[in-house]
Design a protein around this motif. Structure first.
Motif, PDB file in Angstrom:
ATOM      1  N   ASP A   1       0.823  -1.117   0.095  1.00 56.62           N
ATOM      2  CA  ASP A   1      -0.028   0.070  -0.032  1.00 56.62           C
ATOM      3  C   ASP A   1       0.991   1.446   0.077  1.00 56.62           C
ATOM      4  O   ASP A   1       1.495   1.627   0.934  1.00 56.62           O
ATOM      5  N   TRP A   2       1.110   1.774  -1.107  1.00 58.61           N
ATOM      6  CA  TRP A   2       1.829   3.239  -1.296  1.00 58.61           C
ATOM      7  C   TRP A   2       1.539   4.300  -0.537  1.00 58.61           C
ATOM      8  O   TRP A   2       2.114   5.175  -0.535  1.00 58.61           O
ATOM      9  N   HIS A   3       0.361   4.101   0.311  1.00 59.42           N
ATOM     10  CA  HIS A   3       0.016   5.147   1.192  1.00 59.42           C
ATOM     11  C   HIS A   3       0.399   5.109   2.520  1.00 59.42           C
ATOM     12  O   HIS A   3      -0.084   5.725   3.520  1.00 59.42           O
ATOM     13  N   ALA A   4       1.010   3.832   2.866  1.00 57.26           N
ATOM     14  CA  ALA A   4       1.439   3.727   4.101  1.00 57.26           C
ATOM     15  C   ALA A   4       2.648   4.621   4.645  1.00 57.26           C
ATOM     16  O   ALA A   4       3.489   4.309   3.966  1.00 57.26           O
ATOM     17  N   ASP A   5       2.757   4.707   5.797  1.00 57.73           N
ATOM     18  CA  ASP A   5       3.903   5.235   6.323  1.00 57.73           C
ATOM     19  C   ASP A   5       4.835   4.081   7.086  1.00 57.73           C
ATOM     20  O   ASP A   5       4.198   3.244   7.290  1.00 57.73           O
ATOM     21  N   ALA A   6       6.125   4.246   6.908  1.00 53.30           N
ATOM     22  CA  ALA A   6       6.800   3.139   7.794  1.00 53.30           C
ATOM     23  C   ALA A   6       7.993   3.822   8.641  1.00 53.30           C
ATOM     24  O   ALA A   6       8.354   4.878   8.346  1.00 53.30           O
ATOM     25  N   ALA A   7       8.298   3.185   9.777  1.00 55.86           N
ATOM     26  CA  ALA A   7       9.551   3.753  10.626  1.00 55.86           C
ATOM     27  C   ALA A   7      10.534   2.258  10.737  1.00 55.86           C
ATOM     28  O   ALA A   7      10.146   1.343  10.629  1.00 55.86           O
ATOM     29  N   TRP A   8      11.613   2.800  10.670  1.00 52.86           N
ATOM     30  CA  TRP A   8      12.742   1.957  11.009  1.00 52.86           C
ATOM     31  C   TRP A   8      13.780   2.184  12.059  1.00 52.86           C
ATOM     32  O   TRP A   8      13.755   3.609  12.196  1.00 52.86           O
TER      33      TRP A   8
ATOM     34  N   THR B   1      11.031   7.841  10.219  1.00 50.72           N
ATOM     35  CA  THR B   1       9.742   7.645   9.810  1.00 50.72           C
ATOM     36  C   THR B   1       9.486   8.168   8.527  1.00 50.72           C
ATOM     37  O   THR B   1       9.951   9.306   8.340  1.00 50.72           O
ATOM     38  N   VAL B   2       9.099   7.502   7.426  1.00 52.17           N
ATOM     39  CA  VAL B   2       8.918   8.029   6.098  1.00 52.17           C
ATOM     40  C   VAL B   2       7.552   7.718   5.593  1.00 52.17           C
ATOM     41  O   VAL B   2       6.858   6.679   6.122  1.00 52.17           O
ATOM     42  N   SER B   3       7.385   8.432   4.786  1.00 51.76           N
ATOM     43  CA  SER B   3       6.045   8.469   3.988  1.00 51.76           C
ATOM     44  C   SER B   3       6.074   8.333   2.293  1.00 51.76           C
ATOM     45  O   SER B   3       7.389   9.055   1.957  1.00 51.76           O
ATOM     46  N   PRO B   4       5.577   7.517   1.765  1.00 52.93           N
ATOM     47  CA  PRO B   4       5.596   7.823   0.200  1.00 52.93           C
ATOM     48  C   PRO B   4       5.656   9.090  -0.370  1.00 52.93           C
ATOM     49  O   PRO B   4       5.142  10.006   0.090  1.00 52.93           O
ATOM     50  N   ALA B   5       6.610   9.408  -1.502  1.00 53.91           N
ATOM     51  CA  ALA B   5       6.669  10.682  -1.853  1.00 53.91           C
ATOM     52  C   ALA B   5       5.512  11.290  -2.816  1.00 53.91           C
ATOM     53  O   ALA B   5       4.860  10.177  -3.290  1.00 53.91           O
TER      54      ALA B   5
ATOM     55  N   HIS C   1      18.754  11.235   2.170  1.00 48.19           N
ATOM     56  CA  HIS C   1      18.045  11.412   1.010  1.00 48.19           C
ATOM     57  C   HIS C   1      17.242   9.943   1.078  1.00 48.19           C
ATOM     58  O   HIS C   1      17.991   8.822   1.362  1.00 48.19           O
ATOM     59  N   LEU C   2      16.130   9.959   0.584  1.00 51.02           N
ATOM     60  CA  LEU C   2      15.389   8.717   0.582  1.00 51.02           C
ATOM     61  C   LEU C   2      14.427   8.735  -0.756  1.00 51.02           C
ATOM     62  O   LEU C   2      13.587   9.251  -1.000  1.00 51.02           O
ATOM     63  N   PRO C   3      15.175   7.853  -1.672  1.00 52.57           N
ATOM     64  CA  PRO C   3      14.618   7.671  -3.064  1.00 52.57           C
ATOM     65  C   PRO C   3      12.987   7.203  -2.679  1.00 52.57           C
ATOM     66  O   PRO C   3      12.720   6.410  -2.157  1.00 52.57           O
ATOM     67  N   GLN C   4      12.152   7.877  -3.516  1.00 53.68           N
ATOM     68  CA  GLN C   4      10.783   7.661  -3.565  1.00 53.68           C
ATOM     69  C   GLN C   4      10.108   7.614  -2.239  1.00 53.68           C
ATOM     70  O   GLN C   4       8.975   7.077  -1.954  1.00 53.68           O
ATOM     71  N   GLY C   5      10.582   8.207  -1.335  1.00 53.23           N
ATOM     72  CA  GLY C   5      10.098   8.651   0.125  1.00 53.23           C
ATOM     73  C   GLY C   5      10.324  10.032   0.555  1.00 53.23           C
ATOM     74  O   GLY C   5      11.199  11.006  -0.138  1.00 53.23           O
TER      75      GLY C   5
ATOM     76  N   ILE D   1       9.341  12.067   7.565  1.00 56.07           N
ATOM     77  CA  ILE D   1       8.507  12.564   8.333  1.00 56.07           C
ATOM     78  C   ILE D   1       9.053  12.837   9.614  1.00 56.07           C
ATOM     79  O   ILE D   1       8.635  14.000  10.210  1.00 56.07           O
ATOM     80  N   ASP D   2       9.747  11.951  10.242  1.00 58.82           N
ATOM     81  CA  ASP D   2      10.392  12.185  11.593  1.00 58.82           C
ATOM     82  C   ASP D   2      11.754  11.624  11.793  1.00 58.82           C
ATOM     83  O   ASP D   2      11.752  10.469  11.296  1.00 58.82           O
ATOM     84  N   ARG D   3      12.421  11.947  12.754  1.00 53.83           N
ATOM     85  CA  ARG D   3      13.556  11.502  13.292  1.00 53.83           C
ATOM     86  C   ARG D   3      13.607  11.580  14.634  1.00 53.83           C
ATOM     87  O   ARG D   3      13.219  12.626  15.203  1.00 53.83           O
TER      88      ARG D   3
END
Length: 138
Positions: free
Chosen positions: A52-59, A134-138, A97-101, A104-106
């Protein structure tokens, strides 16, 4: 993330292991302390599926600063903290730098808090910090 740490600290960063540097002879040798080691931590995910390209993700990442003396490791940990979560005006001080992302937060989740760990031989001092990106799709 490793490139950000090198830029922010001016010191080598290994991914999952001690960093190596290339010498004039072309030979790769273990880096001289101080340096950092970057580890990706196991993630816990909930919410929409990854497709789901609308989902945020956190690593989550752990950065271990390694030095020969306590003052060196404190200095390096300060540089890591400023590099990952530091802000200048309304922007992050160092770009991640986050390709295609889109970042959102650090967040700094764990900091050794001035309590570095000294090896049994007393030759190495380490300092652990954990961050969530934390990133979100671009």
């Amino acid at each position: 993330m490793a490139a950000l740490l090198v830029e922010a600290t001016g010191r080598p960063c290994g991914v999952g292991e001690m960093p190596r540097t290339q010498h004039e002879s072309g030979e790769w040798k273990p880096a001289i302390a101080p340096y950092t080691i970057l580890d990706s931590l196991p993630g816990e995910f909930s919410g929409p599926p990854f497709w789901d390209w609308h989902a945020d993700a956190a690593w989550a990442y752990q950065v271990t600063s390694v030095a020969k003396r306590e003052d060196q490791v404190q200095w390096l940990a300060d540089r890591v903290r400023a590099g990952v979560v530091g802000r200048t005006d309304d922007r992050w001080t160092y770009d991640l730098h986050l390709p295609q992302g889109r970042l959102i937060d650090r967040e700094l989740n764990h900091d050794a808090g001035g309590d570095p760990s000294v090896s049994a031989a007393g030759a190495i001092v380490s300092y652990v910090q954990r961050f969530t990106i934390t990133v979100s799709p671009a």
